[in-house]
Design an enzyme around this catalytic site. Structure first.
Site, short mmCIF file in Angstrom:
data_model
loop_
_atom_site.label_atom_id
_atom_site.label_comp_id
_atom_site.label_asym_id
_atom_site.label_seq_id
_atom_site.Cartn_x
_atom_site.Cartn_y
_atom_site.Cartn_z
N ARG A 1 8.42 -22.91 -0.64
CA ARG A 1 7.84 -21.68 -1.19
C ARG A 1 6.35 -21.57 -0.88
O ARG A 1 5.74 -20.54 -1.12
CB ARG A 1 8.08 -21.61 -2.70
CG ARG A 1 9.55 -21.58 -3.08
CD ARG A 1 9.74 -21.80 -4.57
NE ARG A 1 9.27 -20.70 -5.34
CZ ARG A 1 10.01 -19.60 -5.64
NH1 ARG A 1 11.25 -19.53 -5.18
NH2 ARG A 1 9.53 -18.63 -6.36
N TRP B 1 0.71 -21.92 -5.76
CA TRP B 1 0.12 -21.21 -4.62
C TRP B 1 -1.04 -20.43 -5.22
O TRP B 1 -0.82 -19.46 -5.95
CB TRP B 1 1.16 -20.30 -3.98
CG TRP B 1 0.77 -19.70 -2.67
CD1 TRP B 1 0.48 -20.38 -1.52
CD2 TRP B 1 0.64 -18.31 -2.34
NE1 TRP B 1 0.18 -19.50 -0.50
CE2 TRP B 1 0.27 -18.23 -0.97
CE3 TRP B 1 0.80 -17.14 -3.05
CZ2 TRP B 1 0.05 -17.02 -0.32
CZ3 TRP B 1 0.59 -15.93 -2.39
CH2 TRP B 1 0.22 -15.88 -1.06
N ASN C 1 4.41 -18.97 -12.87
CA ASN C 1 4.45 -18.31 -11.57
C ASN C 1 4.21 -16.83 -11.83
O ASN C 1 4.84 -16.24 -12.70
CB ASN C 1 5.82 -18.51 -10.90
CG ASN C 1 5.88 -17.87 -9.53
OD1 ASN C 1 4.83 -17.51 -8.96
ND2 ASN C 1 7.07 -17.71 -8.99
N GLY C 2 3.25 -16.23 -11.11
CA GLY C 2 2.98 -14.81 -11.30
C GLY C 2 1.51 -14.60 -11.60
O GLY C 2 0.67 -15.45 -11.34
N HIS D 1 -0.03 5.22 26.80
CA HIS D 1 -0.93 5.89 25.85
C HIS D 1 -2.01 4.94 25.34
O HIS D 1 -2.58 5.16 24.27
CB HIS D 1 -0.11 6.46 24.70
CG HIS D 1 0.91 7.45 25.14
ND1 HIS D 1 0.61 8.71 25.59
CD2 HIS D 1 2.26 7.34 25.26
CE1 HIS D 1 1.70 9.35 25.96
NE2 HIS D 1 2.73 8.55 25.76
N GLU E 1 9.56 -7.83 15.93
CA GLU E 1 9.97 -9.07 15.28
C GLU E 1 9.58 -10.29 16.11
O GLU E 1 9.10 -11.29 15.59
CB GLU E 1 11.48 -9.04 15.02
CG GLU E 1 12.08 -10.31 14.45
CD GLU E 1 11.48 -10.74 13.11
OE1 GLU E 1 10.74 -9.93 12.50
OE2 GLU E 1 11.70 -11.89 12.71
N LYS F 1 7.11 -13.31 14.77
CA LYS F 1 7.46 -14.73 14.82
C LYS F 1 6.37 -15.54 15.49
O LYS F 1 5.97 -16.62 15.04
CB LYS F 1 8.80 -14.89 15.56
CG LYS F 1 9.99 -14.45 14.74
CD LYS F 1 10.29 -15.49 13.67
CE LYS F 1 10.94 -15.00 12.42
NZ LYS F 1 10.34 -13.92 11.69
N GLU G 1 3.19 -15.71 13.22
CA GLU G 1 3.25 -16.54 12.00
C GLU G 1 3.51 -18.01 12.33
O GLU G 1 3.23 -18.87 11.49
CB GLU G 1 4.29 -16.02 11.02
CG GLU G 1 5.72 -16.00 11.48
CD GLU G 1 6.65 -15.42 10.41
OE1 GLU G 1 6.38 -15.57 9.21
OE2 GLU G 1 7.67 -14.84 10.79
N LYS H 1 7.01 -18.46 1.45
CA LYS H 1 8.36 -17.96 1.74
C LYS H 1 8.67 -16.70 0.94
O LYS H 1 9.36 -15.81 1.41
CB LYS H 1 9.41 -19.03 1.40
CG LYS H 1 10.83 -18.61 1.72
CD LYS H 1 11.03 -18.32 3.20
CE LYS H 1 12.42 -17.87 3.52
NZ LYS H 1 12.56 -17.39 4.91
N CYS I 1 4.63 -20.03 -6.09
CA CYS I 1 4.73 -21.19 -6.98
C CYS I 1 6.18 -21.60 -7.17
O CYS I 1 7.09 -20.80 -7.10
CB CYS I 1 4.14 -20.85 -8.35
SG CYS I 1 2.44 -20.31 -8.25
C1 AGP Z 1 9.10 -13.28 8.16
O1 AGP Z 1 9.36 -14.37 9.02
C2 AGP Z 1 8.26 -13.63 6.96
N1 AGP Z 1 8.76 -14.75 6.27
C3 AGP Z 1 7.98 -12.43 6.08
O2 AGP Z 1 7.60 -11.34 6.90
C4 AGP Z 1 9.17 -11.96 5.21
O3 AGP Z 1 10.16 -11.40 6.03
C5 AGP Z 1 8.65 -10.90 4.24
O4 AGP Z 1 7.67 -11.51 3.42
C6 AGP Z 1 9.76 -10.32 3.35
O5 AGP Z 1 10.32 -11.34 2.56
P1 AGP Z 1 11.70 -11.02 1.78
O6 AGP Z 1 12.73 -10.70 2.84
O7 AGP Z 1 12.00 -12.26 1.00
O8 AGP Z 1 11.45 -9.83 0.89
#
Ligand code: AGP
Length: 615
Positions: free
Chosen positions: A27, A75, A101-102, A507, A484, A488, A491, A610, A2
């Site tokens: 966000r 959100w 938010n929360g 394995h 990583e 990418k 997502e 985010k 949010c």
């Molecule tokens: C990665 O591209 C994502 N946005 C997600 O995995 C992110 O790295 C993870 O949620 C951790 O977020 P933070 O670094 O703000 O704690």
């Protein structure tokens, strides 16, 4: 998660709040709303969907003009993304509006209590109980800040709350526990927001709010207390991100802009941390050297991309300091009853500084007596505030949900931390540290060189947009890079992608190899740990013999891979441990381009936020 904006001043509250919410769109959200105080009353509008739907509603049914107001992008957690569940939420008399938010964990009991007292709750949300409780408390104390303090003392869980009351038309009140809220201090106007992006177009003077604090904003000033009403200590800071930095700067997506900002982000993260003699000067690491010398274990806690940065940091920490280093998924960490003590150094890596899984992990660590150091990109956020010390990355605002420049700067910060530990503990001589620092200082330029050669990677990505699976392999620090790269692609392209340690192929995973299956292989330097290089060249031959289409990321001059690479992506030669700084970049570009070719929303991928501020 949010987004929240509050405003009191001389401008149109609606204009300021809606513009602020637009800055917070990154966000992730699925409904939006605003409330404005005007003509002795309160007017509100809220709609499911993106901000454009709310703006259409406001055009068709304008709110009365006012210069005090609040806004929210939601959100969904409790209750779906509907108009009724959108914030702000009002009391039945329509005199109080609140955004949140929360998660309020005891909302069900509060709902029952309110219903018994005749309140009619119109939504499925946890937030709505706050509007009704504030109305009740305000009617007895006649002051919104005091009403907020009384209500906050009844709430369990994580919350940032911002509210207005029609009977106190020149005040906006906020409160926070376990969720972000910062104050923007202007001239005759003041702002509240989930993060500074919402108000940096108006002011760069900010105040970070601490745990269990209530803030009262008027045009004249800002008053902060604890939940009991006692004055609270707060820290003012200057926001060094200018407004343009948070804009796309001419790129189609924030992610593209942030990928090309990496050389500067890396350089900025090194700035001021190395003195003229090459010694590290990490002044903000406010943990005494004696404590660092006594540390007998490092535990890194993080999520997602930050977790992958931690996996790479482990190699550097153990190699340069000889301290055992564990890397834990923050969401798993505290549930496995970890062994921690006074001599454990916990490193919490987080771009946003608000990831609830990571925050709860560091809380658990501190309860066990461990020292906690945050590696964070967001000044004024909760994780650094609740840590013993912080090593800020200086990537600037990272708006795209898919993390790129924050990841590279997390690596730089972790390399610096590992070297600093080596320096403090004497496991690395000054000249050894200076040698690595010199390489680190060049890494920004190396990343620049990689960025200049990405067109073949983009073309390759477009040619693979129809594929439904791509695998990633790596060894040593290349293995977290493979993870990583897979993340990418997952997502952004919504494609099945999986990263493996190349030695694991035999394995099980090699059964996945089939004709024309694209497999990206991150090849370690042929010079550093050459045994690893030879092994991964064998792995490439094994998968190619089974029909895989091999996409090889290898250093300039590494000719051994050429016969087995269907596509060869060159990166500059770097010291073994630093290679992720250059080998990750092609994978970021690859994923972004493939997602674009698929017509996906790049900056705000589906289902993602985010900053994940709920567990
Ligand atoms: C990665 O591209 C994502 N946005 C997600 O995995 C992110 O790295 C993870 O949620 C951790 O977020 P933070 O670094 O703000 O704690």
């Amino acid at each position: 998660m949010c987004g929240i904006v509050g405003y009191v001043g001389g401008q149109s509250a609606l204009d300021v709040v809606v513009a602020g919410l637009k800055r917070l769109e990154y966000r992730g959200y699925d409904s939006a709303g605003v409330a404005v105080l005007a003509d002795g009353g309160l007017a509100a509008a809220k709609k499911s969907g993106k901000l454009v739907h709310l703006e259409k509603e406001l055009a068709e049914r304008p709110l009365a003009a006012g210069s005090v107001g609040i806004g929210h992008t939601r959100w969904a957690t409790h209750g779906g993304p509907t108009d009724a569940n959108a914030h702000p939420h009002l009391d039945n008399a329509g005199r109080v509006a609140v955004v949140h938010n929360g998660i309020i964990e005891n909302f069900a009991a509060l709902r029952e209590e309110l219903a018994e007292r005749g309140h009619e709750l119109l939504s499925e949300t946890d937030t709505e109980v706050v509007a009704h409780l504030l109305a009740e408390e305000f009617s007895s104390v006649g002051d919104l800040a005091e009403a907020m303090r009384l209500v906050c003392r009844r709430l369990d869980g994580a919350f940032t709350l911002v509210a207005v009351h029609a009977d106190q038309p020149d005040v906006v009140v906020g409160a926070r526990r376990n969720s972000p809220l910062v104050v923007g201090v202007g001239e005759g106007e003041n702002f509240l927001a989930s993060d500074v992006s919402a108000f940096i177009a108006h002011t760069r003077s900010a105040i970070e709010l601490g745990q269990d604090q209530v803030v009262e904003l008027t045009r004249e000033g800002v008053v902060v207390t604890d939940f009991e009403g006692a004055p609270a200590d707060v820290r003012a800071f200057h926001v060094d991100w200018d407004a343009s930095a948070a804009e796309k700067g001419g790129y189609d997506h924030f992610m593209l802009k942030e990928i090309v900002e990496q050389p500067k982000a890396v350089a900025d993260t090194l700035l001021g941390r190395i003195d003229a003699s090459g010694r590290l000067t990490l002044d903000e690491v406010r943990i005494p050297d004696a404590v660092l010398r006594e540390a007998d274990k490092v535990v890194i806690v993080a999520c997602g991309t930050a977790f992958h940065a931690g996996l790479i940091a482990k190699y550097a920490i153990e190699h340069w300091t000889r301290i055992p280093c564990e890397v834990e998924l923050a969401s798993e960490f505290r549930y496995r009853d970890p062994i921690l003590g006074q001599r454990t150094l916990v490193v919490a890596i987080s771009q946003s500084g608000e990831t609830m899984d990571t925050l709860m992990a560091l809380r658990h660590a501190r309860e066990q007596g461990a020292k906690v150091l945050a590696v964070c990109n967001t000044n004024g956020s909760t994780i650094p505030r609740e840590s013993d010390a912080v090593l800020y990355t200086h990537a600037g605002p990272e708006v795209a949900v898919a993390s790129t420049k924050a990841f590279l700067t997390q690596l730089v910060a972790c390399y610096l931390l590992a070297l600093y530990l080596g320096q403090v503990r004497g496991t690395k001589w000054g000249d050894e540290i200076r040698a690595v620092v010199r390489e680190l200082a060049r890494s920004g330029e190396e990343v620049e060189r990689v960025l200049e050669t990405m067109e073949p990677v983009r073309a390759l990505a477009r040619s693979l947009a129809h594929k439904d699976t791509i695998l990633f392999l790596g060894r040593h620090v290349g293995y977290p890079v493979a993870l990583e790269g897979a993340l990418k692609l997952k997502e952004l392209a919504y494609m099945h992608a999986e990263g493996f340690a190349a030695g694991e192929l035999k394995h099980g995973p090699i059964a996945l190899i089939e004709e024309d299956l694209p497999v990206v292989v991150v090849v370690p330097s042929p010079k550093g740990r050459s045994v690893l290089h030879d092994k991964i060249v064998s792995n490439i031959q094994e998968i190619r013999a089974r029909g895989a289409r091999t996409i090889v990321i290898a250093e300039e001059g590494d000719d051994a891979v050429v016969p087995f690479a269907d596509h060869l992506v060159r990166v500059p030669a770097t010291p073994t441990l630093l290679q992720p700084l250059v080998s990750t970049v092609p994978l970021q570009v690859f994923a972004c381009e493939l997602a674009t070719a698929r017509g996906n929303e790049v900056d705000q991928p589906r289902n993602l936020a985010k900053s994940v501020t709920v567990e």
